[in-house]
Design an enzyme around this catalytic site. Structure first.
Site, PDB file in Angstrom:
ATOM      1  N   GLU A 131       0.919  -1.192   0.043  1.00  0.00           N
ATOM      2  CA  GLU A 131       0.033   0.046  -0.020  1.00  0.00           C
ATOM      3  C   GLU A 131       0.965   1.272   0.127  1.00  0.00           C
ATOM      4  OE1 GLU A 131      -2.183  -3.193   0.925  1.00  0.00           O
ATOM      5  OE2 GLU A 131      -0.577  -2.774   2.215  1.00  0.00           O
ATOM      6  N   ALA A 170       8.830  -3.415   5.829  1.00  0.00           N
ATOM      7  CA  ALA A 170       9.960  -4.784   5.887  1.00  0.00           C
ATOM      8  C   ALA A 170       9.122  -5.973   5.209  1.00  0.00           C
ATOM      9  CB  ALA A 170      10.155  -4.978   7.252  1.00  0.00           C
ATOM     10  N   VAL A 171      10.037  -6.423   4.207  1.00  0.00           N
ATOM     11  CA  VAL A 171       9.234  -7.573   3.547  1.00  0.00           C
ATOM     12  C   VAL A 171      10.184  -8.736   3.548  1.00  0.00           C
ATOM     13  CG1 VAL A 171       8.396  -8.303   1.380  1.00  0.00           C
ATOM     14  CG2 VAL A 171       8.076  -6.086   1.732  1.00  0.00           C
ATOM     15  N   THR A 211       6.304 -18.820   0.269  1.00  0.00           N
ATOM     16  CA  THR A 211       5.652 -18.707  -0.998  1.00  0.00           C
ATOM     17  C   THR A 211       6.145 -17.434  -1.738  1.00  0.00           C
ATOM     18  OG1 THR A 211       4.130 -16.933  -0.039  1.00  0.00           O
ATOM     19  CG2 THR A 211       3.603 -19.380   0.351  1.00  0.00           C
ATOM     20  N   HIS A 222       4.730 -14.610  -2.362  1.00  0.00           N
ATOM     21  CA  HIS A 222       4.360 -13.461  -2.149  1.00  0.00           C
ATOM     22  C   HIS A 222       5.236 -12.499  -1.839  1.00  0.00           C
ATOM     23  CE1 HIS A 222       1.114 -10.955  -0.301  1.00  0.00           C
ATOM     24  NE2 HIS A 222       1.908 -10.728   0.755  1.00  0.00           N
TER      25      HIS A 222
END
Length: 158
Positions: free
Chosen positions: A63, A85-86, A91, A93
């Site tokens: 977002e 923070a990813v 998966t 994603h």
């Protein structure tokens, strides 16, 4: 030849917006603290009543581009900082989120002419993220320095 650079001594005249993701807020709140510490030390009013700094919270890194776009188009900010923070999971994603958020943020910056500092950590583990948002090495500080430099550079170019 003219050399034009951003100046850290001109930070107190900047209006800065920060867009922070709540997802992985253990990390993003530390990055935000690093940003605020740096901005305060460079003369920016970061108090609750500040007219120099606004912070918008979004659900996650996906977002960030939309809210960055809205803030950039408002004309109220010389520079924006995005914080997220990813962390890689099991998966695909991770790839979707980071690809779309990074492309979206870069696109908004180009379209609006407002510099947007990409402060989204991409790590394989939570430990790696903590190391980048920790006391010894908080990248939030670096993102704030980049914002000061780019904000003052863009003002000098106009």
């Amino acid at each position: 030849m003219v050399s034009i650079e951003g100046r850290f001594t001109e930070a107190s005249s900047l209006k800065i917006g920060i867009v922070a993701a709540r997802f992985n807020d253990l990390i993003t709140s530390k990055l935000l603290s690093g940003c605020i510490d740096c901005l305060t030390r460079h003369g920016i009013d970061t108090s609750e009543s500040s007219s120099q700094l606004d912070i918008a919270w979004v659900p996650g890194s996906f977002e960030l581009p939309l809210v960055s776009q809205t803030m950039a188009k408002s004309g109220r900010y010389q520079v924006l900082i995005t914080l997220g923070a990813v962390i890689r999971g099991d998966t695909p994603h991770f790839e979707v989120v980071i690809n779309e958020s990074s492309k979206g943020i870069a696109s908004v910056s180009r379209e609006t002419g407002v510099p947007i500092i990409f402060g989204v950590l991409t790590t394989d583990t939570m430990q790696q993220a903590l190391e980048r948002a920790g006391v010894k090495n908080n990248l939030g500080w670096n993102y704030a320095l980049q914002a000061i430099e780019m904000g003052s550079l863009m003002k000098a170019l106009k």
